[in-house]
Design an enzyme around this catalytic site. Structure first.
Site, PDB file in Angstrom:
ATOM      1  N   ASP A  55      73.482  61.243 -10.840  1.00  0.00           N
ATOM      2  CA  ASP A  55      73.655  62.689 -11.013  1.00  0.00           C
ATOM      3  C   ASP A  55      72.349  63.397 -11.369  1.00  0.00           C
ATOM      4  O   ASP A  55      72.288  64.631 -11.369  1.00  0.00           O
ATOM      5  CB  ASP A  55      74.710  62.960 -12.095  1.00  0.00           C
ATOM      6  CG  ASP A  55      76.089  62.489 -11.647  1.00  0.00           C
ATOM      7  OD1 ASP A  55      76.342  62.472 -10.427  1.00  0.00           O
ATOM      8  OD2 ASP A  55      76.900  62.126 -12.511  1.00  0.00           O
ATOM      9  N   GLY A 101      85.818  65.484  -9.555  1.00  0.00           N
ATOM     10  CA  GLY A 101      85.892  64.272  -8.739  1.00  0.00           C
ATOM     11  C   GLY A 101      86.301  63.062  -9.556  1.00  0.00           C
ATOM     12  O   GLY A 101      87.012  62.178  -9.064  1.00  0.00           O
ATOM     13  N   GLN A 117      83.631  55.524 -10.300  1.00  0.00           N
ATOM     14  CA  GLN A 117      84.952  56.161 -10.219  1.00  0.00           C
ATOM     15  C   GLN A 117      85.949  55.229  -9.547  1.00  0.00           C
ATOM     16  O   GLN A 117      87.075  55.064 -10.014  1.00  0.00           O
ATOM     17  CB  GLN A 117      84.844  57.474  -9.441  1.00  0.00           C
ATOM     18  CG  GLN A 117      84.010  58.514 -10.179  1.00  0.00           C
ATOM     19  CD  GLN A 117      83.881  59.818  -9.420  1.00  0.00           C
ATOM     20  OE1 GLN A 117      84.270  59.908  -8.261  1.00  0.00           O
ATOM     21  NE2 GLN A 117      83.324  60.823 -10.067  1.00  0.00           N
ATOM     22  N   ARG A 176      74.268  67.081  -1.854  1.00  0.00           N
ATOM     23  CA  ARG A 176      73.135  67.334  -2.755  1.00  0.00           C
ATOM     24  C   ARG A 176      71.794  67.010  -2.115  1.00  0.00           C
ATOM     25  O   ARG A 176      70.760  67.458  -2.631  1.00  0.00           O
ATOM     26  CB  ARG A 176      73.301  66.550  -4.062  1.00  0.00           C
ATOM     27  CG  ARG A 176      74.322  67.185  -4.962  1.00  0.00           C
ATOM     28  CD  ARG A 176      74.356  66.565  -6.340  1.00  0.00           C
ATOM     29  NE  ARG A 176      75.356  67.256  -7.143  1.00  0.00           N
ATOM     30  CZ  ARG A 176      76.028  66.706  -8.148  1.00  0.00           C
ATOM     31  NH1 ARG A 176      75.809  65.440  -8.486  1.00  0.00           N
ATOM     32  NH2 ARG A 176      76.904  67.415  -8.821  1.00  0.00           N
TER      33      ARG A 176
HETATM   34  C1  S3P Z   1      81.173  59.343 -12.464  1.00  0.00           C
HETATM   35  C2  S3P Z   1      80.627  58.506 -11.537  1.00  0.00           C
HETATM   36  C3  S3P Z   1      79.693  58.958 -10.489  1.00  0.00           C
HETATM   37  C4  S3P Z   1      79.084  60.299 -10.845  1.00  0.00           C
HETATM   38  C5  S3P Z   1      80.097  61.298 -11.319  1.00  0.00           C
HETATM   39  C6  S3P Z   1      80.821  60.769 -12.547  1.00  0.00           C
HETATM   40  C7  S3P Z   1      82.152  58.794 -13.424  1.00  0.00           C
HETATM   41  O1  S3P Z   1      80.399  59.074  -9.271  1.00  0.00           O
HETATM   42  O2  S3P Z   1      78.380  60.839  -9.746  1.00  0.00           O
HETATM   43  O3  S3P Z   1      79.484  62.528 -11.644  1.00  0.00           O
HETATM   44  O4  S3P Z   1      82.459  59.456 -14.428  1.00  0.00           O
HETATM   45  O5  S3P Z   1      82.626  57.672 -13.182  1.00  0.00           O
HETATM   46  P1  S3P Z   1      80.625  57.778  -8.331  1.00  0.00           P
HETATM   47  O6  S3P Z   1      81.266  56.765  -9.163  1.00  0.00           O
HETATM   48  O7  S3P Z   1      81.548  58.200  -7.220  1.00  0.00           O
HETATM   49  O8  S3P Z   1      79.266  57.433  -7.831  1.00  0.00           O
END
Ligand code: S3P
Length: 429
Positions: free
Chosen positions: A316, A91, A166, A347
């Protein structure tokens, strides 16, 4: 795979390298003009997908065990591949990469991945990148496959609806090639690895409370990046040490950036014994990623309430909070965590159904769960639903249970922690 009740875990080990920081190091390396050395790059399925993606876009990657050298193509010179980019289960790659691709004027890219990826919303990156001037199309406006056609980008001010590192990172990467200063606001602070790494790369980037502003750049000047141990992977070892009677563990060089240490703070509030130097909350940006050894011992736990503003700092690890709640005195409640429904699996459903099947008293809510401590777990069988973190929750539950746990789909752990089963076995021997 079966996990039998353990009689005490002991040992001294390193958790795997940080997944979030590894993805960012490979992407920024690909966006840089000079070679970037990444020391302790995570070798796991998700971060291998990122290496394949940047290679498909024209970067050269040399891999020497866990050290890699990325020879990038520069901010605006990614090649157009002839096949779709396969992000696998990642993701973070799915959401960050379009930020770079949006700046490739006149070139087109397609991103796709596994069945789980096709259920991960991307409208959250499509909207700001369109506003900046790129063209994007997603299935039903919302899901991968995602196509991106790069354009000449405008700087924007953007307020995120959900605290997502993200999405924030995607906009910050696109902003490097925009025509001025871009500001992103988040409803609550989320992990800030991208901001720290950009600052280390010589970019003009500033934080003001929940807002971060980045000025466009000609190039990224990175030399080498050291990746700390992943606090999200270490959290499974920490939970095992806290829950299995007689345990004492030392986990070395874990990242303790305060935007990632929410789980350790929640655990301390539950009276869990975990010693280490966690970074204090900081307003000022620094390029540094602090690390600490964590010294963990078994002990009794108390229930706690996790409030919405803490959620992004432990996002997480929340399935592990549910597991700890089963062993704690009183109630443990998590609120404001509806994002858990759109992770690698739903989850909330996965952890609630899974732990209930092992004997937990746990209820799902729309935005979290409530667990009543029941003195531990009987055991049984749990389905990982293809989700690495649920698989590892099942394994830790097994070690701490009365009768053992069968985890269906343990191989999912390879996404972030390929040596997980071996590490647990060594600690239990
Ligand atoms: C992450 C941000 C989180 C996290 C994912 C990794 C990242 O997601 O749950 O496992 O590396 O920026 P979100 O930013 O969508 O919450």
């Amino acid at each position: 795979m079966r996990f039998e009740p353990a009689r005490g875990l002991s040992g001294d080990l390193h958790a795997p390298a940080d997944k979030s920081i590894s993805h960012r190091a490979a992407l920024l390396g690909a966006m840089a003009s000079e070679p970037v050395r990444v020391v302790r790059y995570l070798r796991a399925a998700d971060t291998d997908s990122t290496l394949d993606a940047v290679r498909a876009l024209g970067a050269l990657v040399e891999v020497h065990d866990d050290e890699i050298v990325v020879r990038g193509c520069g901010l605006r010179e990614a090649h157009e591949p002839d096949a779709p980019i396969d992000v696998g289960n990642a993701g973070t790659l799915l959401r960050l990469l379009p930020g770079w691709l949006a700046a490739q004027e006149g070139r087109s890219f397609m991103l796709d991945g596994d069945d789980s990826i096709r259920r991960r919303p991307v409208d959250r990156v499509v909207e700001p990148l369109r506003q900046m001037g790129a063209e994007l199309q997603a299935t039903d406006g919302r899901f991968p496959p995602l196509s991106v056609r790069g354009g000449r980008l405008r700087a924007i001010s953007w307020e995120l609806d959900v605290a997502s590192a993200q999405v924030k990172s995607c906009i910050l990467l696109a902003a490097l090639a925009a025509d001025g200063a871009t500001t992103v606001g988040e409803p609550a602070r989320s992990r800030d690895h991208t901001e720290r790494m950009l600052l280390g790369a010589g970019v003009s980037i500033h934080r003001n409370g929940r807002h971060v502003t980045v000025v466009n750049a000609d190039e990224l000047l990175l030399d080498s990046i050291n990746v700390p141990g992943d606090p999200s992977s270490a959290a499974f070892l920490v939970a095992a040490g806290v829950l299995v009677p007689g345990s004492r563990l030392l986990i070395r060089d874990v990242g303790v950036n305060w935007t990632r240490s929410g789980f350790l703070r929640i655990l301390r509030r539950m009276q869990g014994i975990v010693l280490g130097d966690l970074e204090d909350e900081s307003g000022e940006l620094s390029p540094h990623e602090p690390v600490s050894d964590l010294d963990v011992a078994h002990g009794a736990l108390e229930g706690t309430i996790v409030e919405p503003e803490e959620v992004p700092l432990a996002i997480d690890e929340l399935p592990l909070v549910a597991l700890l709640g089963c062993f704690a005195e009183g109630e443990t409640v998590v609120r404001g965590a509806q994002e858990l429904r759109v992770k690698e699996s739903d989850r909330i459903a996965g952890v609630v159904d899974g732990l209930r099947g092992l004997g937990a008293e746990i209820e799902a809510t729309d935005d979290g769960f409530a667990v009543t401590g029941s003195g531990g777990l009987r055991g049984g069988s749990i389905d990982a639903r293809g989700d690495h973190r649920l698989a590892m929750v099942g394994a830790v539950a097994g070690l701490a249970s009365q009768e053992g746990v069968e985890v269906i789909g343990m191989d999912a752990a390879a996404v972030s922690y390929p040596r997980f089963v071996e590490d647990l076995a060594e600690l239990a021997s």
